[in-house]
Design an enzyme around this catalytic site. Structure first.
Site, mmCIF file in Angstrom:
data_model
loop_
_atom_site.group_PDB
_atom_site.id
_atom_site.type_symbol
_atom_site.label_atom_id
_atom_site.label_comp_id
_atom_site.label_asym_id
_atom_site.label_seq_id
_atom_site.Cartn_x
_atom_site.Cartn_y
_atom_site.Cartn_z
ATOM 1 N N LEU A 98 31.536 33.553 69.439
ATOM 2 C CA LEU A 98 30.968 32.468 68.633
ATOM 3 C C LEU A 98 31.497 31.166 69.205
ATOM 4 O O LEU A 98 32.672 31.090 69.581
ATOM 5 C CB LEU A 98 31.412 32.577 67.167
ATOM 6 C CG LEU A 98 30.784 33.633 66.259
ATOM 7 C CD1 LEU A 98 31.338 33.477 64.842
ATOM 8 C CD2 LEU A 98 29.272 33.538 66.237
ATOM 9 N N ASP A 99 30.667 30.137 69.276
ATOM 10 C CA ASP A 99 31.150 28.833 69.723
ATOM 11 C C ASP A 99 32.317 28.391 68.842
ATOM 12 O O ASP A 99 32.361 28.698 67.653
ATOM 13 C CB ASP A 99 30.037 27.785 69.620
ATOM 14 C CG ASP A 99 28.839 28.105 70.504
ATOM 15 O OD1 ASP A 99 28.997 28.901 71.448
ATOM 16 O OD2 ASP A 99 27.749 27.574 70.228
ATOM 17 N N ARG A 100 33.224 27.646 69.425
ATOM 18 C CA ARG A 100 34.429 27.238 68.692
ATOM 19 C C ARG A 100 34.134 26.564 67.348
ATOM 20 O O ARG A 100 34.762 26.889 66.334
ATOM 21 C CB ARG A 100 35.291 26.317 69.568
ATOM 22 C CG ARG A 100 36.598 25.940 68.888
ATOM 23 C CD ARG A 100 37.595 25.307 69.830
ATOM 24 N NE ARG A 100 38.909 25.292 69.215
ATOM 25 C CZ ARG A 100 40.037 25.103 69.870
ATOM 26 N NH1 ARG A 100 40.022 24.921 71.165
ATOM 27 N NH2 ARG A 100 41.202 25.104 69.247
ATOM 28 N N VAL A 122 31.815 26.979 65.314
ATOM 29 C CA VAL A 122 31.038 27.853 64.421
ATOM 30 C C VAL A 122 31.993 28.818 63.715
ATOM 31 O O VAL A 122 32.951 29.303 64.318
ATOM 32 C CB VAL A 122 29.982 28.649 65.229
ATOM 33 C CG1 VAL A 122 29.187 29.592 64.335
ATOM 34 C CG2 VAL A 122 29.051 27.692 65.961
#
Length: 223
Positions: A57-59, A61
């Site tokens: 997951l993107d940071r 998010v």
């Protein structure tokens, strides 16, 4: 870090928006190391703890991240993610109300490595990858709208990029057109639910993540 599910083969945690899943150039402790420490302490394991990262997951998010505790589970989960057999549902907060209350978005995404950003096009371009998602308006508050997003493909920044292309950038996502950042550096995108057949036991796993703290996420009238 909150553990949502754990057995001998997998562990699923609810990531906060500030955590990175794997180590990067920042040198910050990644979630994978935190989970390893948790396993080491809980089971008093000597030596190195095996933990496989199955997706990211993107940071900024938050939400559910699935890790493998055995090599058998890791190889099977990697195949399942590649084949689209893991169903992931996200919730996103946007300022603009989408014209259609629900629909399917299909774009061709081109990733710019230098900018760490993807660009969405309506037609195929060189080096582009097809991206498909379904969205549905599920709630509203005085200032914002809540979308539920089902990913059909897993591309770089796909939800962020496609919702922005639709005219609905995610709250706090400066990179994709939100006018203001969130105070904590997060963006209002949450990996809310994950459903898959257990890679070893073959039972159905269906997990829902608690919502991030604060009035914003909990202040919606559900449609």
């Amino acid at each position: 870090m909150t553990v949502v599910y754990e057995d001998n083969h997998i562990i699923v945690v609810n990531k906060t928006s500030s955590e990175i899943v794997q180590g990067d150039k920042t040198g910050d402790t990644p979630l994978s190391e935190t989970v390893k420490e948790y396993i080491k302490e809980k089971y008093a394991k000597p030596g190195n703890v095996f933990l496989g990262v199955t997706h990211r997951l993107d940071r900024p998010v938050s939400g559910l991240v699935v890790f493998a505790k055995t090599s058998k589970a890791l190889s099977r989960l990697n195949d399942m993610f590649r084949l689209g057999e893991v169903k992931k549902t996200y919730w996103a907060i946007v300022k603009e109300r989408p014209k259609e209350l629900e629909g399917e978005l299909t774009h061709w995404l081109v990733r710019n490595e230098k900018q760490n950003k993807s660009y969405a096009y309506d037609k195929e371009r060189p080096n582009s990858k097809k991206a498909i998602l379904r969205y549905k308006l599920i709630g509203h508050s005085q200032n914002y709208h809540l979308l539920e997003v089902d990913l059909q493909t897993g591309r770089h920044h796909q939800i962020r990029c496609q919702l922005a292309k639709m005219g609905c950038p995610i709250k706090g996502d400066l990179k994709y057109g939100s006018p203001r950042s969130n105070p904590d550096g997060s963006i209002c995108l949450h990996a809310r639910r994950v459903t898959f057949v257990h890679p070893v036991s073959k039972e159905l796993i269906d997990l829902t993540a608690p919502l991030p703290a604060g009035n914003l996420w909990n202040g919606f009238d559900m449609d």
